[in-house]
Design a protein around this motif. Structure first.
Motif, short mmCIF file in Angstrom:
data_model
loop_
_atom_site.label_atom_id
_atom_site.label_comp_id
_atom_site.label_asym_id
_atom_site.label_seq_id
_atom_site.Cartn_x
_atom_site.Cartn_y
_atom_site.Cartn_z
N SER A 88 3.24 49.59 -10.95
CA SER A 88 4.30 50.02 -11.85
C SER A 88 5.24 48.88 -12.20
CB SER A 88 5.10 51.16 -11.20
OG SER A 88 4.29 52.29 -10.98
N ALA A 89 5.57 48.07 -11.19
CA ALA A 89 6.49 46.95 -11.42
C ALA A 89 5.89 45.93 -12.37
CB ALA A 89 6.83 46.29 -10.09
N GLU A 90 4.56 45.73 -12.31
CA GLU A 90 3.90 44.77 -13.19
C GLU A 90 3.73 45.33 -14.60
OE1 GLU A 90 0.90 42.35 -10.24
OE2 GLU A 90 0.56 44.50 -10.50
N LEU A 91 3.57 46.64 -14.71
CA LEU A 91 3.34 47.26 -16.01
C LEU A 91 4.60 47.35 -16.86
CD1 LEU A 91 1.03 50.17 -14.82
CD2 LEU A 91 0.34 48.31 -16.36
N ARG A 92 5.73 47.61 -16.24
CA ARG A 92 6.94 47.88 -17.01
C ARG A 92 7.31 46.77 -17.98
NH1 ARG A 92 8.52 51.30 -19.73
NH2 ARG A 92 7.75 52.68 -18.08
N PHE A 140 -3.41 48.68 -30.94
CA PHE A 140 -3.81 49.13 -29.60
C PHE A 140 -3.30 48.13 -28.57
CE2 PHE A 140 -7.61 49.57 -26.56
CZ PHE A 140 -7.10 50.72 -25.95
N ALA A 141 -2.57 48.63 -27.56
CA ALA A 141 -2.04 47.76 -26.49
C ALA A 141 -2.51 48.29 -25.14
CB ALA A 141 -0.53 47.69 -26.55
N PRO A 142 -3.76 48.00 -24.76
CA PRO A 142 -4.27 48.49 -23.48
C PRO A 142 -3.67 47.71 -22.32
CG PRO A 142 -5.90 47.06 -24.49
CD PRO A 142 -4.76 47.18 -25.47
N LEU A 143 -3.37 48.42 -21.24
CA LEU A 143 -2.77 47.81 -20.06
C LEU A 143 -3.77 47.83 -18.91
CD1 LEU A 143 0.65 49.69 -20.32
CD2 LEU A 143 0.14 47.36 -21.12
N ASN A 144 -3.71 46.80 -18.10
CA ASN A 144 -4.64 46.66 -17.00
C ASN A 144 -4.43 47.78 -15.98
OD1 ASN A 144 -6.00 45.76 -14.63
ND2 ASN A 144 -5.92 43.67 -15.39
N ALA A 145 -5.47 48.56 -15.74
CA ALA A 145 -5.36 49.72 -14.85
C ALA A 145 -5.21 49.34 -13.39
CB ALA A 145 -6.58 50.62 -15.03
N LEU A 166 3.29 54.88 -14.77
CA LEU A 166 3.89 54.56 -16.06
C LEU A 166 4.87 55.67 -16.46
CD1 LEU A 166 3.37 52.04 -17.74
CD2 LEU A 166 1.80 53.36 -19.14
N THR A 167 6.13 55.46 -16.17
CA THR A 167 7.16 56.47 -16.45
C THR A 167 7.18 56.84 -17.92
OG1 THR A 167 8.50 55.53 -14.67
CG2 THR A 167 9.61 56.98 -16.25
N GLY A 168 7.13 58.12 -18.18
CA GLY A 168 7.23 58.61 -19.55
C GLY A 168 5.92 58.67 -20.31
N ASP A 221 2.66 50.26 -35.90
CA ASP A 221 3.19 50.80 -34.64
C ASP A 221 2.26 50.40 -33.49
OD1 ASP A 221 5.39 52.08 -35.78
OD2 ASP A 221 4.25 53.91 -36.19
N ARG A 222 2.84 50.25 -32.31
CA ARG A 222 2.05 49.94 -31.13
C ARG A 222 1.88 51.20 -30.27
NH1 ARG A 222 5.47 47.34 -33.68
NH2 ARG A 222 6.99 47.32 -31.95
N VAL A 223 0.69 51.36 -29.72
CA VAL A 223 0.42 52.45 -28.78
C VAL A 223 -0.09 51.82 -27.49
CG1 VAL A 223 -1.02 54.46 -28.27
CG2 VAL A 223 -0.05 54.16 -30.56
N ALA A 224 0.67 52.01 -26.41
CA ALA A 224 0.30 51.47 -25.11
C ALA A 224 -0.55 52.49 -24.36
CB ALA A 224 1.55 51.12 -24.30
N LEU A 225 -1.54 51.99 -23.64
CA LEU A 225 -2.45 52.87 -22.92
C LEU A 225 -2.76 52.29 -21.54
CD1 LEU A 225 -4.52 55.25 -22.77
CD2 LEU A 225 -6.22 53.62 -23.60
N LEU A 226 -2.66 53.15 -20.54
CA LEU A 226 -3.08 52.79 -19.18
C LEU A 226 -4.25 53.70 -18.81
CD1 LEU A 226 -2.46 51.10 -16.61
CD2 LEU A 226 -1.10 53.04 -15.81
N SER A 227 -5.44 53.10 -18.71
CA SER A 227 -6.62 53.91 -18.45
C SER A 227 -7.76 53.04 -17.97
CB SER A 227 -7.05 54.65 -19.73
OG SER A 227 -8.23 55.41 -19.52
#
Length: 487
Positions: A87-91, A78-83, A112-114, A52-58
């Motif tokens: 929002s448009a780039e993250l989706r 682990f799927a870390p997202l660039n803080a 990050l909606t939701g 499973d993947r877990v996305a994180l914005l931090s």
């Protein structure tokens, strides 16, 4: 090959050794193991499991380290997202990884909606005994998105084995340290930040985690907290030396890895005078951070060093055939640190490899001792009248000018030559645009490599991963009034 969780190993072998420090808080391996166990239980309770993947914005935060190791214990990715992204780039990045769970630091949740609050994820959770699971070296561990300077970001899939091999190669190059204390100023959504997080755990050391780079805090970590290793770029290295007024570093500090491009000779000399051993490196996300690094006993600041032990680096021509020393071509990397591919992008993955070698899309040259000099990214190459010009070579010359803090060179269309180089320069405080830049460059560069214009700019435009946005500079150069040196 299977492995155990290094935090669990540390709790068994050196339970009272410091494993993590953030602000005024510290965690021993025993304490960190207990915290990771709580996070593991929380993931299991939410049904997160193998694959499973877990996305994180931090931003960098202790909870990110707890989550990282807990995901390893349940076999999730682990799927870390660039803080720094919007929002448009993250989706589209979240949509690409299809996460089982999405978390975000409270202050970033609105982007990050939701997303659930990272800080509240384990509230009310008591650690119980989750069955131990062996860590397969081939199991995907992380999906890291590239910065997207040349197109849509791609998710590089890195395994547990890749991180361990990177740690082993770096340790073999630097010399093993009983318990390294890595200064963690690079974000944990960046491969460099994760490299420090993992290698301290594998080697029984301590991560001195900082939320962001701050020169005063870095110097406190070096002088008071016993930092032994760090990673900088030229500008942050200079800020550290400025903040300490070139005061000599304690002997406990071993070395700093320097990435991100050429380092001014004067800055390297200044670092050495302060007792700071700076080693230049070349790396990329797809190779799990470092691919080459100067050897401590041979470092002279002229190259990015030879491949790390266990890795191979070669330079090839347009036909894919290896080139000899001194010949410029495309840089390729092979070894256990290389990604398994891009997440759900089979065409991009096939294009990224050539006979088992990773095509980096960078241009460089190896010397007779196997040391790499990076010349350019392929997309940054400037072709003037049939001659190849490499921005890094010109920027290295400009970096040594006493009035210039940093620069970026781009190619712009020219009716006669096809392309010509234009240099954007950020000046040091108290300096105006020098009249001698043309002459300065001619001392070290062939005439055709000298920029046709020098444009003063307050700051270089950078993307969310702090890479210079050369496309923005090209547009500016094409619309900027002509400037001739000395005018």
């Amino acid at each position: 090959m299977n492995h155990d969780c290094p935090i669990r190993e540390g709790a068994r072998q050196t339970p009272d050794a410091e494993a993590l420090r953030f602000l005024e808080q510290t965690w021993t391996f025993r304490m960190l193991d207990a915290e990771v166990a709580r996070w593991t239980e929380a993931l299991v309770a939410r049904g997160v499991g193998q694959g499973d993947r877990v996305a994180l914005l931090s931003t960098s935060h202790p909870s990110v380290t707890f989550l990282f190791w807990a995901l390893g214990r349940v076999g999730a990715v682990f799927a870390p997202l660039n803080a720094r992204l919007t929002s448009a780039e993250l989706r589209p990045l979240v949509d690409a990884v299809e996460p089982k769970l999405t978390l975000a630091l409270g202050s970033l949740r609105e982007r990050l909606t939701g997303a659930e609050a990272l800080e509240a994820f384990t509230q009310g959770m008591v650690a119980t005994s989750v069955p131990e699971r062996a860590w397969d070296a081939e199991t995907p561990r992380v999906i890291l998105f590239t910065s997207g300077t040349t197109g849509r970001p791609k998710g590089a899939v890195l395994t547990e084995g890749a991180f361990r091999a990177s740690c082993q190669g770096s340790a073999a190059n630097l010399g093993r340290h009983a318990a390294p204390r890595w200064l963690g100023t690079l974000p944990l959504f960046h491969v460099g930040g994760l490299a420090m997080l993992t290698r301290t755990a594998y080697e029984g050391g301590c991560l001195l985690l900082h939320e962001r780079f701050d020169a005063e805090a870095v110097n406190r970590a070096i002088d008071v907290d016993g930092a032994t290793h760090a990673s900088f770029v030229a500008t942050t290295l200079e800020r550290v030396l400025d903040a300490r007024h070139d005061r000599t570093l304690p002997v406990t500090f071993e070395c700093a890895l320097i990435g991100g491009g050429p380092v001014p000779t004067a800055l390297l000399t200044r670092a050495r005078a302060a007792g700071l051993r700076a080693l230049q490196t070349y790396g990329l996300t797809e190779a799990c951070s470092q691919a080459t690094t100067e050897r401590p006993q041979e470092a002279d600041g002229r190259t990015a060093g030879p491949p790390l032990p266990g890795l191979e680096v070669r330079v090839v021509g347009a036909d894919g055939a290896p080139l000899g020393a001194g010949h410029e071509g495309d840089v390729e990397v092979r070894g256990p640190t290389v990604m398994v591919g891009y997440w759900n992008q089979p065409d991009a993955t096939r294009e990224a490899f050539h006979d088992g070698w990773l095509r980096t899309r960078d241009v460089g040259v190896l010397d007779a001792r196997g040391r790499l000099t990076l010349l350019s990214r392929r997309t940054d190459l400037i072709v003037r009248g049939g001659e190849n010009l490499y921005p890094a070579e010109i920027e290295a010359v400009l970096a040594n000018h006493p009035a210039i803090a940093e620069s970026a060179v781009v190619g712009v269309p020219d009716s006669h030559w096809g392309e010509v180089p234009v240099a954007f320069v950020v000046l040091r405080s108290g300096h105006s645009l020098p009249e001698d830049l043309d002459a300065w460059c001619r001392q070290s560069l062939a005439r055709f490599k000298v920029p046709t214009r020098f444009v003063e700019i307050e700051t270089l435009p950078r993307n969310a991963m702090s890479k210079v946005e050369r496309s923005v500079l090209r547009r500016d150069a094409m619309s900027h009034p002509m400037y001739q040196s000395g005018s």
